[in-house]
Write a protein that holds these residues in place. Structure first.
Motif, PDB file in Angstrom:
ATOM      1  N   UNK A 103       0.369   0.130   6.240  1.00 45.99           N
ATOM      2  CA  UNK A 103       0.087   1.096   7.294  1.00 45.99           C
ATOM      3  C   UNK A 103       0.309   2.535   6.892  1.00 45.99           C
ATOM      4  N   UNK A 104       0.302   2.821   5.590  1.00 48.06           N
ATOM      5  CA  UNK A 104       0.555   4.192   5.133  1.00 48.06           C
ATOM      6  C   UNK A 104      -0.718   4.983   4.870  1.00 48.06           C
ATOM      7  N   UNK A 105      -1.850   4.428   5.215  1.00 40.98           N
ATOM      8  CA  UNK A 105      -3.084   5.183   5.109  1.00 40.98           C
ATOM      9  C   UNK A 105      -3.853   4.969   3.822  1.00 40.98           C
ATOM     10  N   UNK A 106      -5.039   5.598   3.726  1.00 42.43           N
ATOM     11  CA  UNK A 106      -5.964   5.314   2.617  1.00 42.43           C
ATOM     12  C   UNK A 106      -5.511   5.811   1.255  1.00 42.43           C
ATOM     13  N   UNK A 107      -4.554   6.740   1.189  1.00 45.73           N
ATOM     14  CA  UNK A 107      -4.102   7.240  -0.118  1.00 45.73           C
ATOM     15  C   UNK A 107      -2.752   6.688  -0.547  1.00 45.73           C
ATOM     16  N   UNK A 108      -2.198   5.760   0.254  1.00 47.95           N
ATOM     17  CA  UNK A 108      -0.880   5.219  -0.079  1.00 47.95           C
ATOM     18  C   UNK A 108      -0.839   3.715   0.126  1.00 47.95           C
ATOM     19  N   UNK A 109      -1.942   3.054  -0.235  1.00 45.77           N
ATOM     20  CA  UNK A 109      -2.017   1.610  -0.023  1.00 45.77           C
ATOM     21  C   UNK A 109      -2.512   0.832  -1.232  1.00 45.77           C
ATOM     22  N   UNK A 110      -3.479   1.423  -1.953  1.00 46.23           N
ATOM     23  CA  UNK A 110      -4.195   0.620  -2.956  1.00 46.23           C
ATOM     24  C   UNK A 110      -4.181   1.230  -4.341  1.00 46.23           C
TER      25      UNK A 110
END
Length: 913
Positions: free
Chosen positions: A707-714
């Motif tokens: 749940x940390x958003x698109x720049x802190x997940x993958x």
């Protein structure tokens, strides 16, 4: 700062006050002022003690004012003389205002024959103004222009001024030295002409127009060897590379010609690359008989990418072979003018120059300044005055030299080497030259630079210019020069004849030196991981030592609690991620392996889990527990500058030269690795198959949807898997501390080296069920696949494969739902794909009717499509997020809903609200 620069032009009152102070007590003023005042008869001034005032002879006052005008003139030449040089061989220089005219400094032609004591400032003693100006013109405005007055260290300034102003930057080479320069100019020019006539139409990115670079490079290296250098590491792009290989590194020209003939490699497993990308290394004997090792680093077409790699190789050699002595090893990076100005990686590398993690004692930077990019004019290629203005970031001196003046360039090259060795700083040498042809030999430059190439077409080459000079001064005859050229040309003809008889291109083996004993991976090398367990006694001893803090130092309360918690793990036999990771490093250190680790915030860890370095309370004192365990090696861990591209390139270079060290780069979040995508694509994934160069770098990429958003997940697992082929790298997504422990140790326990891409967790770092026991560390090794320990094979009708932390979500949901028909199998290693281990699992669960693959990533991301391709016969059913353009949602509620949808889809009992 210059010693007189704080006195304004004509500031007579300030000078008089200093002089009065000097008369009363000479030691009360700076020594430079003492020396200055000694040269004047200021005693003619009437200093009236009774009146407390100063009566000044007007003529004396006027002369004093002019003295300081001359001082300002001298500083003007030192500061701005580089703008008014004769450094451009094919273009008129741009005009700059104000210029260096006498009127600019409140002087005139009437003062030319007046003697000024200011001449002592440039080491010529009291002198006429005309002689001072002539001296400055010769020093700063001829074939050599110098930018250096921005340097803040007075010792460096004095050193440069004395070196240049005492000689007026005029070369005074002996006949033997001139012969060496001449030989290299002849080799450079003749080699290019030979290739042009024998291999018509082939790309070679010739040095023509910049051939003076070769004798300068050779002179720099020869001089360095005499001063103690034993290792050179060179990084350069295409232009002139073949010439350097042949005439500096002594690569047999027969081998170069064989490559031009297009012969296949003698190594059938080697895919190869174009000849002007290949690396090479050789032990060369200097003119004085000393041995020096020279390495030319392989490079892609991505300009400047090689620079951080060169710095990393240099640091590795400095650390491991030369005991940290920068005087034994020297990096040389050769740039193009468009690339050094346009590529951001240059700035990143320059910023590393003085950082403890990356410093190498200074780099020599050559710029082959063709004054044009591919087709782009220099005015469109940068906003800065010079392409080398990045040098000012670290206050490195810049020499701008006319490429037609080979002796001036050689003089500067030698000076640069001495400066680098003395002051551990970078030096930039900007060779103003030209490119005889287009970007390559088949390109037509007159399409875009018609006027420039009209001048180039009629311009003599450096050999012609230097030969004429030597003949006119009587150093050599035309016959002698022609004989040297003929001898070299005959040698090339002989080697070409031999090359045409060769059937295979010769490969330079790199499994020597530190790589001795390392082997190429075989077909069965990945069938099973080696045993990487350590004895119980050693593990417990390391666990105890790494969790102890010195009693005589006070640490932050939270740190003391954290280390107490780690000690409790030993008692509870439940070790978390940080403990597994740190003991892996400690165990390798006890076995004599260096561990080097850098990245953003790695000392503490982005998620505050590692704490490999802790601070003593209310101080900057640091304590590294792993360096107090009594191991023969140490943990070298560094927080990096805020860079991915340069830092990953540097660590790749470090691993390139130190196969027996564990070298690690960690991204702050896995998402940020793509700032270094060029290193991943051009080096990490392909270097072994392009250039026959193994590398054992470890890359840690924190990955997980929380749940940390698109720049802190993958960490973009899918991108790495797309690049996987021919066993080029290892991709793992471990789910337990022991697994991470074993895979890190495995990196040095295999007989070969491959990059290791580790997707590491965030949530699992402190997750209560993500722990390992003593037995997990002291038996066996890394498991490529982990079976479901709780599943009853007889009851299983559905078999779910997954990778990473979603395993914990699945087993917790399974327990909640009471589902006994589902077994969850973890793919801990995604590549090389563990087919044999998966087949053994399938054999166990013969009753399974449905096969699932579960992931938290979107369908077009993560490992799904890669796994599906490898297990196509199972007709896998996909459970995960829908295809998406962005890796993850930025809304926490939507994230939770998506996660729930995956679980509902699998267990089909809970309705989505």
């Amino acid at each position: 700062m210059d010693k007189f620069s704080y006195v304004g032009n004509g500031d007579v009152n300030a000078i008089e006050e200093l002089f009065i102070q000097y008369q009363k007590d000479p030691n009360s003023v700076d020594k430079t002022w003492q020396d200055f005042f000694k040269g004047y008869e200021f005693s003619k001034t009437d200093y009236s003690a009774s009146s407390g005032g100063v009566a000044v002879n007007p003529k004396i006052a006027e002369h004093v004012s002019k003295e300081f005008a001359v001082i300002n003139l001298i500083n003007g030449y030192r500061t701005r003389g580089h703008l008014f040089t004769k450094t451009n061989p094919v273009r008129n220089r741009r005009k700059y205002k104000p210029d260096l005219g006498l009127d600019v400094f409140d002087l005139s032609d009437k003062d030319l024959d007046e003697v000024f004591h200011a001449g002592t400032e440039i080491e010529i003693g009291p002198a006429k103004l005309r002689d001072i100006v002539a001296h400055l013109q010769q020093t700063y405005c001829q074939s050599i222009g110098v930018e250096y007055m921005f340097i803040r260290n007075p010792n460096l300034l004095t050193w440069l001024q004395e070196r240049m102003e005492t000689t007026k930057n005029i070369p005074t080479f002996s006949k033997k030295e001139k012969a060496n320069i001449l030989n290299k100019v002849i080799e450079a020019v003749t080699f290019e002409n030979f290739l042009a006539t024998k291999f018509v139409g082939q790309k070679r990115f010739s040095l023509e127009g910049a051939e003076s670079f070769l004798p300068a490079m050779n002179a720099l290296m020869e001089h360095g060897v005499e001063l103690g250098i034993e290792d050179y590491i060179i990084g350069m792009a295409h232009r002139g590379r073949l010439n350097v290989l042949a005439n500096v590194m002594n690569k047999p020209t027969k081998d170069i010609f064989t490559e031009f003939e297009g012969r296949p490699s003698e190594d059938g497993l080697f895919d190869g690359d174009v000849k002007y990308h290949m690396g090479y290394s050789n032990d060369v004997t200097s003119e004085s008989g000393k041995k020096v090792h020279i390495s030319l680093t392989p490079n892609p077409s991505h300009l400047e990418t090689v620079a951080p790699v060169v710095e990393g190789i240099t640091r590795a050699k400095m650390d491991t072979r030369h005991n940290g002595n920068h005087r034994k090893v020297c990096p040389i990076v050769v740039h193009g003018d468009a690339a050094i100005a346009g590529q951001g990686i240059v700035y990143e590398v320059v910023q590393m120059a003085h950082l403890d993690a990356y410093k190498v004692g200074g780099t020599i930077h050559f710029v082959i300044n063709n004054q044009v990019g591919f087709t782009t004019n220099y005015r469109d290629a940068r906003s800065s005055t010079y392409c080398t203005d990045v040098a000012k970031v670290t206050k490195a001196p810049v020499f701008h030299v006319n490429g037609d003046d080979v002796e001036a360039l050689t003089l500067v090259a030698k000076m640069a080497m001495e400066f680098r060795l003395n002051f551990r700083k970078d030096v930039f040498i900007d060779i103003l030259c030209y490119r005889k042809y287009g970007h390559n030999e088949g390109d037509e430059p007159r399409f875009t630079q018609p006027l420039l190439y009209r001048e180039i077409a009629k311009h003599p080459n450096p050999k012609e210019i230097y030969s004429k000079k030597l003949i006119e001064e009587g150093s050599f005859t035309a016959e002698e020069i022609n004989a040297i050229e003929k001898k070299y040309k005959d040698e090339l003809e002989k080697n070409l004849e031999a090359a045409r008889k060769e059937e295979k291109a010769k490969m330079n083996s790199y499994l020597q030196g530190p790589w001795q004993g390392v082997q190429m991976a075989g077909a069965d090398s990945f069938d099973k991981s080696p045993d990487t367990a350590i004895p119980e006694k050693l593990f417990l001893d390391l666990a105890k030592k790494t969790t102890e803090l010195p009693k005589d130092k006070k640490f932050f309360n939270k740190i003391e609690r954290l280390f107490a918690d780690r000690q409790n793990m030993i008692k509870a036999d439940a070790y978390d991620w940080a403990m597994g990771e740190l003991i892996a490093y400690a165990s390798l250190m006890t076995e004599g392996h260096r561990v080097r680790f850098s990245g953003q915030d790695v000392e503490r860890g982005t998620f505050s889990h590692r704490h490999a370095v802790v601070k003593v309370e209310d101080s900057e004192e640091e304590y590294i527990p792993l360096n107090n365990i009594g191991a023969p090696e140490q943990l070298h861990i560094y927080n990096s500058l805020l860079s991915e591209y340069a830092v990953l390139g540097f660590e790749y270079g470090y691993a390139y030269a130190s196969p027996n060290a564990l070298t690690i780069w960690e991204a702050q979040f896995g998402d940020f690795f793509n700032g270094a995508q060029i290193i991943i694509d051009q080096y990490l994934s392909s270097s072994e198959y392009k250039w026959r160069r193994m590398n054992g770098l470890v890359v840690l990429l924190p990955h997980g949807y929380e749940g940390q958003g698109p720049e802190h997940s993958s960490g973009r697992i899918e991108r790495f898997l797309q690049m996987c082929a021919e066993n080029n790298m290892q991709v793992v997504n471990a789910t337990t501390p022991a697994q991470q422990f074993h895979v890190l140790r495995r990196q040095l326990k295999r007989t070969f080296r491959k990059p290791l891409i580790c997707f590491t967790p965030k949530k699992l770092l402190r997750y209560p069920s993500c722990v390992s026991s003593l037995k997990d560390f002291t038996t066996g090794g890394f498991k490529e696949v982990i079976d479901d320990p709780a599943a009853d094979a007889k009851k299983v009708t559905r078999l779910a494969f997954c990778s990473g932390k979603i395993y914990y979500d699945l087993i917790e949901r399974r327990e909640k739902e009471g589902a006994t028909d589902l077994a969850v199998v973890r793919l801990e290693q995604l590549y090389p794909f563990p087919k044999k281990q998966v087949d053994a699992i399938l054999e166990k669960y013969k009753g399974a009717k449905d096969y699932l693959f579960v992931q938290e990533e979107a369908e077009n991301m993560g490992p799904w499509r890669f796994v599906d391709k490898n297990l196509r016969s199972l007709n896998l059913k996909y459970f995960g997020r829908d295809e998406a353009a962005s890796p993850a949602t930025g809304f926490s509620k939507r994230h939770a809903e998506e996660s729930e949808e995956i679980m509902v889809g699998i267990f089909a009992k809970v309705l989505v609200k």
